[in-house]
Design an enzyme around this catalytic site. Structure first.
Site, PDB file in Angstrom:
ATOM      1  N   HIS A   1      32.159  50.380  45.405  1.00 15.36           N
ATOM      2  CA  HIS A   1      31.587  49.103  44.952  1.00 15.36           C
ATOM      3  C   HIS A   1      32.219  48.631  43.637  1.00 15.36           C
ATOM      4  O   HIS A   1      31.576  47.961  42.840  1.00 15.36           O
ATOM      5  CB  HIS A   1      30.065  49.195  44.768  1.00 15.36           C
TER       6      HIS A   1
ATOM      7  N   SER B   1      53.239  33.197  30.237  1.00 13.27           N
ATOM      8  CA  SER B   1      52.560  31.927  30.436  1.00 13.27           C
ATOM      9  C   SER B   1      53.287  30.869  29.620  1.00 13.27           C
ATOM     10  O   SER B   1      53.808  31.153  28.545  1.00 13.27           O
ATOM     11  CB  SER B   1      51.112  32.056  29.969  1.00 13.27           C
TER      12      SER B   1
ATOM     13  N   LYS C   1      50.242  36.285  26.931  1.00  8.06           N
ATOM     14  CA  LYS C   1      50.067  36.716  28.323  1.00  8.06           C
ATOM     15  C   LYS C   1      51.306  37.261  28.995  1.00  8.06           C
ATOM     16  O   LYS C   1      52.416  36.794  28.781  1.00  8.06           O
ATOM     17  CB  LYS C   1      49.499  35.547  29.143  1.00  8.06           C
TER      18      LYS C   1
ATOM     19  N   GLU D   1      50.454  39.308  42.551  1.00 10.93           N
ATOM     20  CA  GLU D   1      49.631  38.184  43.013  1.00 10.93           C
ATOM     21  C   GLU D   1      50.291  37.463  44.185  1.00 10.93           C
ATOM     22  O   GLU D   1      49.638  37.064  45.155  1.00 10.93           O
ATOM     23  CB  GLU D   1      49.386  37.197  41.864  1.00 10.93           C
TER      24      GLU D   1
END
Ligand code: ARG
Length: 464
Positions: free
Chosen positions: A156, A277, A283, A290
């Site tokens: 979980h 970024s 970043k 992704e």
């Protein structure tokens, strides 16, 4: 516009219809397979006395010339032809004249395209399988090096029990190994040759189908000509196998994205596989992971599309089947690219072992083992569960881990605890006591690793 069936039509096919019907923009990608198939066909025609030796030589010489020129870039596959089959035949006739007109003897484009697509897919199956092999090697290397790298195992998405990085990676080894086995099985199942099925009912020429099948590396000819021209099951299977590969890659990507986040910091993706970024200078984004996760949908889409295309098609060949190509090609390119990039990302990724271990220690992942400690000293499991629950609560209040709680506190809640509790709930103990096969304990993992190495070695041996 150049098509093979002009004789039956009186007016020029409407341009839109022509463009709608044409497939050269995408079937040109299997020009090599088309020529290879034709060379085998012509070789057989001559052996069977259907073509003369000179005709065969002329045709094969012409075909080889076309192949060479296309590969060297001196002959462009232009879209004035309907499909790759028409292109090759037309150029052949243009180059060698009369003998070229005999290439298509005893053959239809239906068995020709069935063959081309199968040859193309068969190579893709092999190449994808090899890339899966490289990914398995990369996973195995991480496993070998991390038998004692403790980390939390999750259920979980909550810290559950301690495992090791080797064990966690082992789950992916299992997944991709199954993918490999599926691809191997597919290769065997699909390896029959449709050439000689003709339009749908074979031909009246004395073709030797066993011979062409052998020339092209198949186990034998397909045994029903109607099925031969209209079977695309193998392609559905391949797309399904690729969907599973993508699903596995996507799950793995999701974990890497989490692990790479500021909150986890379990790993650091190499600069080469991340991007910055344009606005936020701090970043470093896990774009490759992704994208792999995102591209999974395309591959599933190709599988759904082909299943849907095929479901209503009566025997034998129907033009719907031309739709088997574009999405399938896209899925093959996508999956192959993803496996390759993912492997590179994994090989260069840095694992922050200290962070993993600290996370395992501070997530009460050893709570079950503390309960087991009591059970081994005569406390009933349900009671032990409640006692450890109280201990966890105390630790949460103080912001400490179970192994940081003083012994008096343990004994206040349950006098059965003694000094050896700390040893019993250390990560090492928690992991190494789990030695049933499949569990993360070192002993069990070493045994499993031996099996994996042997399997990989045998695979490499079979390749030779
Ligand atoms: N472009 C066609 C395909 O991909 C080739 C077969 C054409 N056969 C036919 N009877 N029109 O399926």
């Amino acid at each position: 516009m150049a098509q093979l069936w002009g004789g039956r039509f009186t007016k020029e096919t409407d341009k839109l219809v022509y463009a709608f019907n044409a497939s050269i923009s995408f079937d040109k990608r299997f020009y090599r397979q088309d020529i290879t198939g034709s060379i085998a066909h012509v070789t057989m025609l001559e052996k069977q006395g259907i073509l003369t030796g000179e005709e065969k030589q002329a045709i094969i010489g012409g075909l080889e010339g076309i192949l060479r020129d296309v590969e060297e870039g001196t002959l462009a596959i232009t879209e004035e032809y309907e499909d790759i089959h028409s292109f090759v035949e037309a150029v052949l006739i243009e180059r060698i004249g009369e003998p070229g007109k005999k290439l298509h003897t005893g053959r239809s484009r239906n068995d020709q395209v069935a063959l081309d697509m199968k040859l193309y897919t068969r190579e893709e199956v092999k190449e994808t399988d090899n890339l899966v092999g490289e990914l398995l090697e990369a996973i195995l290397k991480i496993m070998d090096e991390n038998l004692d790298t403790y980390m939390p195992g999750f259920t979980h998405l909550q810290k559950a029990q301690p495992v090791t990085l080797a064990h966690h990676m082992g789950a992916y080894f299992e997944m991709f190994w199954r993918d490999h086995i599926r691809l191997l099985g597919l290769y065997d199942r699909m390896n029959t040759c449709p050439l000689g099925s003709g339009a749908l009912a074979g031909t009246t020429y004395p073709l030797d189908r066993e011979y062409t099948a052998r020339l092209l590396g198949f186990d034998g000819p397909t045994l029903n000509s109607m099925d031969g021209v209209s079977d695309r099951d193998y392609l559905v299977e391949f797309l399904s196998d690729l969907s599973l590969v993508m699903m596995h890659l996507s799950r793995f990507s999701e974990e890497i994205i989490l692990w790479n986040s500021n909150e986890y910091q379990f790993v650091e993706i190499d600069d080469a596989y991340s991007t910055g970024s344009s606005i936020m200078p701090q970043k470093k984004n896990p774009d490759i992971a992704e994208l792999v996760r995102g591209k999974t949908g395309r591959v599933y889409g190709a599988l759904q599309a082909l299943l849907t295309t095929m479901k209503g098609i009566p025997l034998a060949y129907n033009k719907d089947m031309q739709e088997d190509k574009e999405w399938a090609f896209d899925a093959m390119d996508t999956a192959r690219g993803c496996v390759r990039l993912f492997t590179g990302m994994l090989e260069t990724m840095e694992f922050h072992k200290d962070r993993m271990e600290a996370s395992a220690r501070h997530g009460f992942t050893n709570a079950t083992d503390a309960a087991d400690y009591l059970v081994n000293r005569g406390v009933a499991f349900r009671d032990a569960h409640g006692i450890v629950g109280q201990l966890v609560l105390t630790c949460i209040e103080r912001g400490i881990a179970l192994d940081e709680l003083p012994l008096e506190e343990y004994q206040k809640i349950c006098p059965v605890f003694e000094e050896d509790i700390y040893e019993a709930i250390s990560l090492k103990t928690c992991v190494d006591k789990r030695v049933t096969i499949g569990a993360p304990g070192r002993e069990a993992m070493e045994q499993v690793l031996k099996t994996y190495h042997k399997a990989m070695d045998n695979w490499k041996k079979d390749e030779k």
